[in-house]
Design a protein around this motif. Structure first.
Motif, PDB file in Angstrom:
ATOM      1  N   GLU A  36       0.830  -1.214   0.000  1.00 38.62           N
ATOM      2  CA  GLU A  36       0.000   0.000   0.000  1.00 38.62           C
ATOM      3  C   GLU A  36       0.863   1.262   0.000  1.00 38.62           C
ATOM      4  O   GLU A  36       0.664   2.169  -0.815  1.00 38.62           O
ATOM      5  CB  GLU A  36      -0.916  -0.009   1.230  1.00 38.62           C
ATOM      6  CG  GLU A  36      -1.725   1.267   1.399  1.00 38.62           C
ATOM      7  CD  GLU A  36      -2.485   1.318   2.718  1.00 38.62           C
ATOM      8  OE1 GLU A  36      -3.369   2.161   2.855  1.00 38.62           O
ATOM      9  OE2 GLU A  36      -2.174   0.490   3.614  1.00 38.62           O
ATOM     10  N   LEU A  37       1.816   1.318   0.920  1.00 34.03           N
ATOM     11  CA  LEU A  37       2.643   2.517   1.034  1.00 34.03           C
ATOM     12  C   LEU A  37       3.494   2.713  -0.218  1.00 34.03           C
ATOM     13  O   LEU A  37       3.659   3.847  -0.698  1.00 34.03           O
ATOM     14  CB  LEU A  37       3.533   2.413   2.278  1.00 34.03           C
ATOM     15  CG  LEU A  37       4.164   3.733   2.758  1.00 34.03           C
ATOM     16  CD1 LEU A  37       3.084   4.731   3.122  1.00 34.03           C
ATOM     17  CD2 LEU A  37       5.062   3.475   3.961  1.00 34.03           C
ATOM     18  N   ALA A  38       4.032   1.633  -0.764  1.00 35.39           N
ATOM     19  CA  ALA A  38       4.848   1.746  -1.978  1.00 35.39           C
ATOM     20  C   ALA A  38       4.021   2.285  -3.139  1.00 35.39           C
ATOM     21  O   ALA A  38       4.486   3.131  -3.917  1.00 35.39           O
ATOM     22  CB  ALA A  38       5.441   0.391  -2.344  1.00 35.39           C
ATOM     23  N   ARG A  39       2.784   1.801  -3.260  1.00 33.02           N
ATOM     24  CA  ARG A  39       1.919   2.307  -4.338  1.00 33.02           C
ATOM     25  C   ARG A  39       1.639   3.793  -4.164  1.00 33.02           C
ATOM     26  O   ARG A  39       1.675   4.561  -5.135  1.00 33.02           O
ATOM     27  CB  ARG A  39       0.600   1.520  -4.362  1.00 33.02           C
ATOM     28  CG  ARG A  39       0.738   0.104  -4.898  1.00 33.02           C
ATOM     29  CD  ARG A  39      -0.631  -0.495  -5.179  1.00 33.02           C
ATOM     30  NE  ARG A  39      -1.468  -0.565  -3.979  1.00 33.02           N
ATOM     31  CZ  ARG A  39      -1.477  -1.593  -3.143  1.00 33.02           C
ATOM     32  NH1 ARG A  39      -0.686  -2.631  -3.358  1.00 33.02           N
ATOM     33  NH2 ARG A  39      -2.271  -1.593  -2.075  1.00 33.02           N
ATOM     34  N   LEU A  40       1.360   4.197  -2.941  1.00 30.67           N
ATOM     35  CA  LEU A  40       1.072   5.610  -2.690  1.00 30.67           C
ATOM     36  C   LEU A  40       2.311   6.469  -2.881  1.00 30.67           C
ATOM     37  O   LEU A  40       2.227   7.609  -3.360  1.00 30.67           O
ATOM     38  CB  LEU A  40       0.522   5.785  -1.270  1.00 30.67           C
ATOM     39  CG  LEU A  40      -0.870   5.188  -1.027  1.00 30.67           C
ATOM     40  CD1 LEU A  40      -1.247   5.288   0.435  1.00 30.67           C
ATOM     41  CD2 LEU A  40      -1.912   5.883  -1.891  1.00 30.67           C
ATOM     42  N   GLU A  41       3.476   5.925  -2.515  1.00 24.43           N
ATOM     43  CA  GLU A  41       4.718   6.675  -2.710  1.00 24.43           C
ATOM     44  C   GLU A  41       5.022   6.856  -4.191  1.00 24.43           C
ATOM     45  O   GLU A  41       5.615   7.863  -4.589  1.00 24.43           O
ATOM     46  CB  GLU A  41       5.869   5.955  -2.001  1.00 24.43           C
ATOM     47  CG  GLU A  41       5.813   6.082  -0.483  1.00 24.43           C
ATOM     48  CD  GLU A  41       6.880   5.252   0.207  1.00 24.43           C
ATOM     49  OE1 GLU A  41       7.454   4.354  -0.455  1.00 24.43           O
ATOM     50  OE2 GLU A  41       7.141   5.485   1.402  1.00 24.43           O
ATOM     51  N   ARG A  43       2.538   6.872  -6.529  1.00 22.53           N
ATOM     52  CA  ARG A  43       1.433   7.646  -7.094  1.00 22.53           C
ATOM     53  C   ARG A  43       1.576   9.136  -6.811  1.00 22.53           C
ATOM     54  O   ARG A  43       1.277   9.965  -7.672  1.00 22.53           O
ATOM     55  CB  ARG A  43       0.116   7.128  -6.508  1.00 22.53           C
ATOM     56  CG  ARG A  43      -1.115   7.898  -6.963  1.00 22.53           C
ATOM     57  CD  ARG A  43      -2.346   7.468  -6.187  1.00 22.53           C
ATOM     58  NE  ARG A  43      -3.470   8.338  -6.428  1.00 22.53           N
ATOM     59  CZ  ARG A  43      -4.536   8.389  -5.660  1.00 22.53           C
ATOM     60  NH1 ARG A  43      -4.603   7.621  -4.594  1.00 22.53           N
ATOM     61  NH2 ARG A  43      -5.532   9.208  -5.937  1.00 22.53           N
ATOM     62  N   SER A  44       2.022   9.489  -5.612  1.00 19.30           N
ATOM     63  CA  SER A  44       2.061  10.899  -5.234  1.00 19.30           C
ATOM     64  C   SER A  44       2.961  11.732  -6.146  1.00 19.30           C
ATOM     65  O   SER A  44       2.529  12.762  -6.672  1.00 19.30           O
ATOM     66  CB  SER A  44       2.508  11.034  -3.769  1.00 19.30           C
ATOM     67  OG  SER A  44       2.496  12.388  -3.363  1.00 19.30           O
ATOM     68  N   PRO A  45       4.225  11.327  -6.382  1.00 21.15           N
ATOM     69  CA  PRO A  45       5.050  12.134  -7.301  1.00 21.15           C
ATOM     70  C   PRO A  45       4.536  12.107  -8.729  1.00 21.15           C
ATOM     71  O   PRO A  45       4.682  13.100  -9.457  1.00 21.15           O
ATOM     72  CB  PRO A  45       6.430  11.493  -7.186  1.00 21.15           C
ATOM     73  CG  PRO A  45       6.214  10.136  -6.623  1.00 21.15           C
ATOM     74  CD  PRO A  45       4.997  10.234  -5.765  1.00 21.15           C
ATOM     75  N   THR A 181      -6.164  16.071  -7.797  1.00 16.09           N
ATOM     76  CA  THR A 181      -5.683  14.689  -7.735  1.00 16.09           C
ATOM     77  C   THR A 181      -4.348  14.612  -7.002  1.00 16.09           C
ATOM     78  O   THR A 181      -4.113  13.702  -6.196  1.00 16.09           O
ATOM     79  CB  THR A 181      -5.540  14.114  -9.156  1.00 16.09           C
ATOM     80  OG1 THR A 181      -6.813  14.140  -9.810  1.00 16.09           O
ATOM     81  CG2 THR A 181      -5.024  12.680  -9.118  1.00 16.09           C
ATOM     82  N   GLY A 182      -3.459  15.567  -7.287  1.00 19.19           N
ATOM     83  CA  GLY A 182      -2.171  15.604  -6.595  1.00 19.19           C
ATOM     84  C   GLY A 182      -2.338  15.813  -5.103  1.00 19.19           C
ATOM     85  O   GLY A 182      -1.655  15.168  -4.290  1.00 19.19           O
ATOM     86  N   GLU A 183      -3.230  16.720  -4.710  1.00 13.98           N
ATOM     87  CA  GLU A 183      -3.475  16.953  -3.284  1.00 13.98           C
ATOM     88  C   GLU A 183      -4.051  15.705  -2.624  1.00 13.98           C
ATOM     89  O   GLU A 183      -3.679  15.362  -1.495  1.00 13.98           O
ATOM     90  CB  GLU A 183      -4.428  18.138  -3.111  1.00 13.98           C
ATOM     91  CG  GLU A 183      -3.814  19.484  -3.455  1.00 13.98           C
ATOM     92  CD  GLU A 183      -4.794  20.621  -3.254  1.00 13.98           C
ATOM     93  OE1 GLU A 183      -5.996  20.330  -3.024  1.00 13.98           O
ATOM     94  OE2 GLU A 183      -4.367  21.785  -3.319  1.00 13.98           O
ATOM     95  N   GLN A 184      -4.956  15.035  -3.312  1.00 11.74           N
ATOM     96  CA  GLN A 184      -5.534  13.804  -2.752  1.00 11.74           C
ATOM     97  C   GLN A 184      -4.467  12.719  -2.601  1.00 11.74           C
ATOM     98  O   GLN A 184      -4.472  11.976  -1.610  1.00 11.74           O
ATOM     99  CB  GLN A 184      -6.671  13.321  -3.650  1.00 11.74           C
ATOM    100  CG  GLN A 184      -7.886  14.235  -3.650  1.00 11.74           C
ATOM    101  CD  GLN A 184      -8.894  13.879  -4.730  1.00 11.74           C
ATOM    102  OE1 GLN A 184      -8.661  12.958  -5.522  1.00 11.74           O
ATOM    103  NE2 GLN A 184      -9.997  14.591  -4.784  1.00 11.74           N
ATOM    104  N   ALA A 185      -3.561  12.639  -3.587  1.00 16.25           N
ATOM    105  CA  ALA A 185      -2.489  11.636  -3.503  1.00 16.25           C
ATOM    106  C   ALA A 185      -1.570  11.932  -2.322  1.00 16.25           C
ATOM    107  O   ALA A 185      -1.174  11.023  -1.584  1.00 16.25           O
ATOM    108  CB  ALA A 185      -1.698  11.607  -4.805  1.00 16.25           C
ATOM    109  N   ARG A 186      -1.219  13.214  -2.141  1.00 18.52           N
ATOM    110  CA  ARG A 186      -0.370  13.578  -0.996  1.00 18.52           C
ATOM    111  C   ARG A 186      -1.082  13.295   0.321  1.00 18.52           C
ATOM    112  O   ARG A 186      -0.472  12.806   1.280  1.00 18.52           O
ATOM    113  CB  ARG A 186       0.028  15.052  -1.089  1.00 18.52           C
ATOM    114  CG  ARG A 186       1.042  15.354  -2.168  1.00 18.52           C
ATOM    115  CD  ARG A 186       1.625  16.744  -1.996  1.00 18.52           C
ATOM    116  NE  ARG A 186       0.598  17.771  -2.134  1.00 18.52           N
ATOM    117  CZ  ARG A 186       0.242  18.329  -3.286  1.00 18.52           C
ATOM    118  NH1 ARG A 186       0.810  17.928  -4.409  1.00 18.52           N
ATOM    119  NH2 ARG A 186      -0.679  19.264  -3.332  1.00 18.52           N
ATOM    120  N   ALA A 187      -2.372  13.622   0.373  1.00 19.00           N
ATOM    121  CA  ALA A 187      -3.127  13.374   1.610  1.00 19.00           C
ATOM    122  C   ALA A 187      -3.228  11.883   1.902  1.00 19.00           C
ATOM    123  O   ALA A 187      -3.097  11.457   3.063  1.00 19.00           O
ATOM    124  CB  ALA A 187      -4.519  13.993   1.494  1.00 19.00           C
ATOM    125  N   ALA A 188      -3.447  11.083   0.867  1.00 22.12           N
ATOM    126  CA  ALA A 188      -3.536   9.631   1.070  1.00 22.12           C
ATOM    127  C   ALA A 188      -2.210   9.061   1.559  1.00 22.12           C
ATOM    128  O   ALA A 188      -2.172   8.190   2.434  1.00 22.12           O
ATOM    129  CB  ALA A 188      -3.961   8.944  -0.228  1.00 22.12           C
TER     130      ALA A 188
END
Length: 308
Positions: A36-41, A43-45, A181-188
């Motif tokens: 999960e964390l790897a996917r979010l890491e 996705r965010s950039p 979308t970028g803000e949501q990715a950072r928040a997630a």
């Protein structure tokens, strides 16, 4: 030598077995969040880069629009200035009227028509121009608010420039969507990191190993090896105690020898502690893990080292 090996193995196990417990808990807690964390890491950039690219496209179109807007606005101001003197002269003729005897009635009528035509040309840019001839003449004679003219002509020029670039609104909408979308990715990502900290922080730094399952396998191998060495040392001690050379000694002599070994061993350990004290909260023989946010890092296949 056998007593030393036995003690070393015992000390290693008192450290390695709690490590196994911590790592097993960490693995159990992270199993349902695997990847999960790897996917979010990742996705965010990516989302941030997409938003940046979208904003760059908007800025490029905005630059073109600004240039066109300035050109159209300045053209309207120049045309207004060119007609201003004529409009004022016609307005004064209308305001003076036909005279006592009505001799100027025809020129005044023509002037009114000219003034109405002038107003019709500028009314799309200045919708506040009156339609009544006398009121229009007063405005044409006295109106000279440069800031109001600039704002009105700028709005007209902006609309004209946007009509020539219909993609502008679409690009702005896409950039806004990418920004959200970028803000949501950072928040997630921040929320996932916070939740992981809540899960792992109570277990201590060891739980933050980048690969807790791999680290657990390494430590379990070390535990198995150490237990094998401990069993071999204890067997060696039992064999030595049963050896006729030692069996013939007085029991007190063997006890005294063990007490002397214990004193020497404890003194040596105290000396090593004084030279390199361990961090607070960790047993002295245990090397302090790296305290990076993601916990201790180690290469796969390398067992945790312990001070002798």
């Amino acid at each position: 030598m056998a007593w030393t090996v036995e003690q070393r193995c015992f000390e290693q196990l008192t450290v390695l077995q709690p490590w196994c417990d911590v790592l097993r808990q960490a693995v159990a807690l992270e199993t349902s969040h695997a990847g999960e964390l790897a996917r979010l890491e990742d996705r965010s950039p990516d989302a941030a880069h997409t938003a940046q690219r979208a904003m760059q496209r908007v800025q490029a179109v905005d630059t073109v629009l600004a240039e066109q807007t300035d050109r159209i606005r300045d053209g309207l101001l120049a045309a207004w200035d060119a007609e201003r003197g004529t409009a004022r002269a016609i307005a004064r003729l209308v305001l003076d009227g036909p005279g006592w005897w009505g001799l100027k009635r025809a020129p005044v009528a023509r002037a009114g028509e000219q003034l109405a035509g002038w107003a019709d040309r500028w009314r799309p840019h200045l919708p506040g121009l009156p339609t009544d001839p006398e009121q229009l003449a007063r405005v044409a004679d006295r109106f000279d608010d440069r800031q109001a003219l600039w704002r009105a002509f700028h709005a007209t020029a902006r609309r004209a420039a946007e009509r020539e670039h219909p993609e502008h609104a679409t690009l702005h909408a896409a950039a806004e969507a990418a920004r959200r979308t970028g803000e949501q990715a950072r928040a997630a990502l921040a929320e996932a990191q916070r939740c992981r900290a809540e899960r792992l922080d109570p277990l201590g730094p060891l739980a933050w190993a980048p690969d807790p399952a791999g680290r657990l396998a390494d430590v379990e191998r070390s535990v198995a090896t150490t237990r094998h060495e401990l069993a071999a040392a204890r067997t060696r001690i039992a064999d030595l105690q049963a050896d006729p050379v030692f069996a013939g000694q007085l029991p007190d002599r063997l006890t005294a020898a063990r007490d002397a070994w214990r004193a020497h061993h404890d003194a040596d350990r105290q000396q090593r502690r004084a030279i390199a004290p361990g961090p607070t909260g960790y047993p002295t023989p245990v090397p302090w893990p790296e305290s990076e946010r993601h916990g201790p890092r180690s290469a796969r296949g390398v067992t945790p080292s312990l001070r002798r």
